[in-house]
Design an enzyme around this catalytic site. Structure first.
Site, PDB file in Angstrom:
ATOM      1  N   ASP A  42       0.845  -1.188   0.000  1.00 18.28           N
ATOM      2  CA  ASP A  42       0.000   0.000   0.000  1.00 18.28           C
ATOM      3  C   ASP A  42       0.885   1.245   0.000  1.00 18.28           C
ATOM      4  OD1 ASP A  42      -2.359   1.818   0.792  1.00 18.28           O
ATOM      5  OD2 ASP A  42      -3.279  -0.160   0.733  1.00 18.28           O
ATOM      6  N   HIS A  76      -3.522   6.165   3.621  1.00 17.67           N
ATOM      7  CA  HIS A  76      -4.282   5.021   3.099  1.00 17.67           C
ATOM      8  C   HIS A  76      -3.712   3.703   3.622  1.00 17.67           C
ATOM      9  CE1 HIS A  76      -5.800   2.133   0.068  1.00 17.67           C
ATOM     10  NE2 HIS A  76      -6.771   2.993  -0.145  1.00 17.67           N
ATOM     11  N   SER A 135     -11.064  -0.848  -0.625  1.00 16.58           N
ATOM     12  CA  SER A 135      -9.775  -0.753   0.063  1.00 16.58           C
ATOM     13  C   SER A 135      -9.934  -0.986   1.556  1.00 16.58           C
ATOM     14  CB  SER A 135      -9.156   0.639  -0.148  1.00 16.58           C
ATOM     15  OG  SER A 135      -8.601   0.768  -1.424  1.00 16.58           O
TER      16      SER A 135
END
Length: 761
Positions: free
Chosen positions: A142, A218, A539
């Protein structure tokens, strides 16, 4: 995609800023895939890559300038900067499987775990039986990690597993000796593929850390959802208060930063290198909150880099969990469709954030928002009528005087953007009520209420506005509503099946909560509130499933990735945990079907003891590749050994999936499934069939008897249709049942009298 979307236009702007000042053949990044490595010594593998390039480029310096990555652990290959003609020459070498251009990928919680039944208060539950996931290692590919978050503290951790061969890399604002610990045991970053493709990145305009540190948040959100430590009294803008934790709070986490959210994207070369390193390092599970765009390449094609990298990981016993994508609710938009990947859709959960809109006529409407307050108090309310525009996309065309000092109502048939908020704030407006179809993408706001309602409630508000000369409204701060009257739905944004590459492979496999998930975030994020944020997307649902996979792997270390997938799919809820139906949101709401949520909503406590599993090995995936008409030479290169597909070629319907999907039924078809008993040795199961409408399903035998010598049994399925015309898909199920277990697989069948026919009537 909401906050989690990555705009490819950002990447394109970088590419366009690379200046070519003289007329030479342009070099681009290509990935040269060689299949299974021929040497166990990584240095020898790298040397073989250099020799291939040296034979083409003629000097060691040219090789050094060209090569970007050497893939030398899970498989053999390299990424290099080449001209188109050089790439063509390399592709003609006999040892090369495929040469493809670099690929771009997009990235796609206080309540979640209790909602799914994973309560730390249950001493007999999965969480305690699996010791919180201790001794299992999960790799997260990620945007990196914010290591100072308390969700990554290692209090109570024992030693790092001795099999771990990875480590931490220092870099900008990241000190490996300080920022890694017994929980965060690995942290690496991969940017060479992006730099080689885009040139020097301007980090003044696009802030980033050239290190494992996460700028955007994220990756931090994803990693803390999987395995964040217990942290009490966490909330977001005062909402969703409770104890935050990951699904497997005792897991060891390894971070592989291959995505650069502030820059705009992640490249296939970087992602493939991250997978290669993770295989070498010794992870047990890989979690990828990434998606590729439609149209997809075949999962046996090197251009689908994640699928190929995942194949090698799964062949080595590493379960790979990946996002379905955020292109819903349109059909056939699902990504990560290879059968060896566990593909995750997103649902809501039994929590919402109702926000009271009180009109001047004392009618109160409950919209949805993440509005931390304070309460607005009664102020003017307006809807810009013609010649002005109440279209949310056109609010900026209205004069400021039409919105100044008031709450604005607007309507949109599209996914909302921040443009409407910006227009109202710029005009001096005090708030925005947006009437739209459900998107499950709420933008958090402070001091400015931004409330969503549907068209029906929006019309009620509009009628009130038109009924009085001086309409007024009060908007309260949002509040948290749990369980009561809140139903579970497949999120509008969640990508849908059927699979556009291989329609006989059901995708998604499973669904999990992915809406307004509360987890850790980077302090740099614009939505940060005390180190936490609520985010939505597949996600976010992907790490929920990854956390469950960690717990299952802890209890069943000998289970294959296919066995884990089967256990999750066959035990899933078809209703929400309270027994209410699960709907799928879109332009209209409907009952969810397998193309929305695969086997259903993940049920962790049931998955630990599924009774029977539909298992698969690499040999099964080879037969699948043969059924997909991948040629013998390419399959041989992938596997590192001579492989000849059987003649006649196998049927894709025989792949031992925990699902049955027939996209083109005309004549009767017969195929086989095999189940392995993982319950009591002496077990008897009977079949129960719920056939799709107009379809006949027959199973032989109708009873399976397991004992100490018969732990694995096969059965035959015959399917025929009574339909006389081409139809859409109809859905049913096939269940093996006894007093302890119901082992359910979804059945999806489409009749096609006219084959390969597109019907728009």
């Amino acid at each position: 995609m909401g906050q989690t979307i990555i705009l490819l236009s950002l990447f394109l702007s970088i590419v366009l800023n690379v200046q070519i000042s003289f007329a030479v053949a342009e070099r681009k990044v290509y990935v040269v895939y060689l299949g299974e490595k021929e040497h166990n010594n990584p240095e020898s593998v790298t040397e073989s890559h250099h020799q291939i390039l040296w034979s083409l480029l003629g000097s060691k310096k040219s090789v050094h300038d060209s090569i970007v990555y050497s893939y030398r652990h899970g498989f053999s290959g390299f990424a290099a900067k080449l001209t188109e003609s050089q790439a063509q020459q390399i592709s003609e070498l006999p040892e090369v499987v495929q040469v493809i251009p670099n690929t771009l990928y997009e990235m796609t919680t206080t309540r979640t775990w209790n909602y799914l039944g994973l309560s730390p208060g249950n001493s007999n539950g999965l969480l305690h039986k699996a010791n919180m996931g201790y001794q299992v290692i999960v790799g997260v590919i990620d945007t990196g990690v914010w290591p100072e978050s308390e969700m990554f503290n290692d209090k109570g951790y024992g030693p790092i597993p001795s099999r771990w061969k990875g480590g931490c890399e220092s870099g900008e604002s990241f000190n490996a000796s300080i920022h890694c610990n017994k929980k965060l045991i690995g942290a690496k970053y991969f940017v060479d593929g992006l730099v080689a493709a885009a040139g020097v990145v301007n980090r003044t305009e696009n802030p980033e850390y050239l290190s494992p540190r996460d700028f955007s948040g994220h990756g931090t959100h994803v990693a803390s959802t999987i395995g964040g430590s217990f942290l009490p009294n966490v909330s977001y803008l005062g909402l969703g208060q409770g104890t935050a934790r990951g699904g497997a709070p005792g897991v060891h986490i390894a971070i592989y930063k291959a995505c650069w959210l502030q820059i705009g994207t992640c490249t296939g070369a970087d992602v493939l290198k991250a997978i290669d390193e993770a295989i070498h390092d010794g992870v047990d599970i890989l979690s990828l909150s990434l998606q590729s765009s439609i149209p997809l390449f075949p999962e046996t094609d090197m251009r689908e880099l994640t699928s190929v990298g995942a194949f090698h990981a799964v062949a080595k016993g590493i379960a790979v969990v990946a996002a379905a994508g955020n292109a819903g609710p349109t059909a056939q938009t699902i990504s990560n469709v290879a059968p060896w990947i566990l593909t995750v859709a997103a649902t809501t959960q039994d929590r919402s954030f109702p926000t009271a809109i009180t009109l001047g006529n004392n009618i109160t409407i409950l919209g949805q928002a993440i509005f931390g307050g304070p309460e607005l108090g009664f102020v003017g309310l307006t809807y810009p009528e013609r010649p002005l525009s109440g279209d949310c996309e056109k609010l900026s065309a209205n004069p400021d005087s039409a919105m100044e000092g008031k709450v604005v109502l607007c309507f949109t048939a599209n996914k909302p953007t921040n443009a409407a908020i910006t227009a109202v704030i710029k005009a001096g407006g005090l708030g925005l009520i947006i009437a739209r179809n459900p998107t499950h993408l709420l933008s958090p706001t402070r001091n400015f209420p931004y409330v969503s309602v549907d068209f029906e409630l929006g019309t009620d508000i509009l009628f009130y506005i038109r009924s009085t000369r001086f309409p007024i409204v009060n908007i309260d701060a949002s509040r948290t509503l749990v369980a009561r009257s809140v139903s579970t739905k497949v999120a509008t944004f969640s990508s849908r099946g059927p699979n556009s590459v291989s329609p006989a492979i059901l995708k998604p496999d499973i669904a999990a909560p992915g809406v307004n998930i509360l987890a850790a975030i980077s302090p740099n994020s614009s939505i940060n509130d005390g180190g936490f944020a609520m985010m939505s997307g597949t996600s976010m649902s992907t790490p929920v499933v990854s956390g469950v996979v960690v717990l299952l792997k802890s209890l069943h270390p000998d289970w294959s990735p296919a066995a884990i997938k089967s256990a999750i799919v066959t035990t899933a809820w078809k209703t929400d945990p309270s027994g209410e139906p699960i709907f799928a949101d879109g332009s209209s709401r409907k009952l969810a079907d397998p193309f929305d949520y695969g086997g259903g909503l993940i049920n962790p406590e049931k998955a630990v003891n599924p009774g029977l599993i539909y298992d698969m090995t690499t040999d099964d995936y080879i037969l699948y590749l043969c059924s997909a008409e991948y040629n013998d030479i390419s399959i041989s290169r992938v596997l590192g050994k001579a492989t000849v597909c059987p003649n006649p070629k196998p049927s894709v319907l025989d792949l031992n999936l925990p699902s049955i999907t027939i996209p083109n039924l005309r004549e009767e078809v017969t195929f086989k499934r095999t189940v392995t008993n993982v319950g009591p040795l002496k077990s008897v199961y009977k079949v129960v069939i719920d056939p799709p409408t107009g379809v006949t399903v027959t199973v032989t035998p109708t009873e399976l008897l397991f004992d100490s010598t018969n732990t694995k049994l096969s059965f035959t399925v015959r399917v025929s249709t009574t339909h006389k015309v081409n139809t859409g898909y109809y859905f049913g199920s096939l269940t093996w049942t006894n007093d302890l277990h119901n082992v359910v697989i979804p059945v999806s069948v489409r009749t096609q009298i006219l084959q390969r026919y597109y019907d728009e009537n």
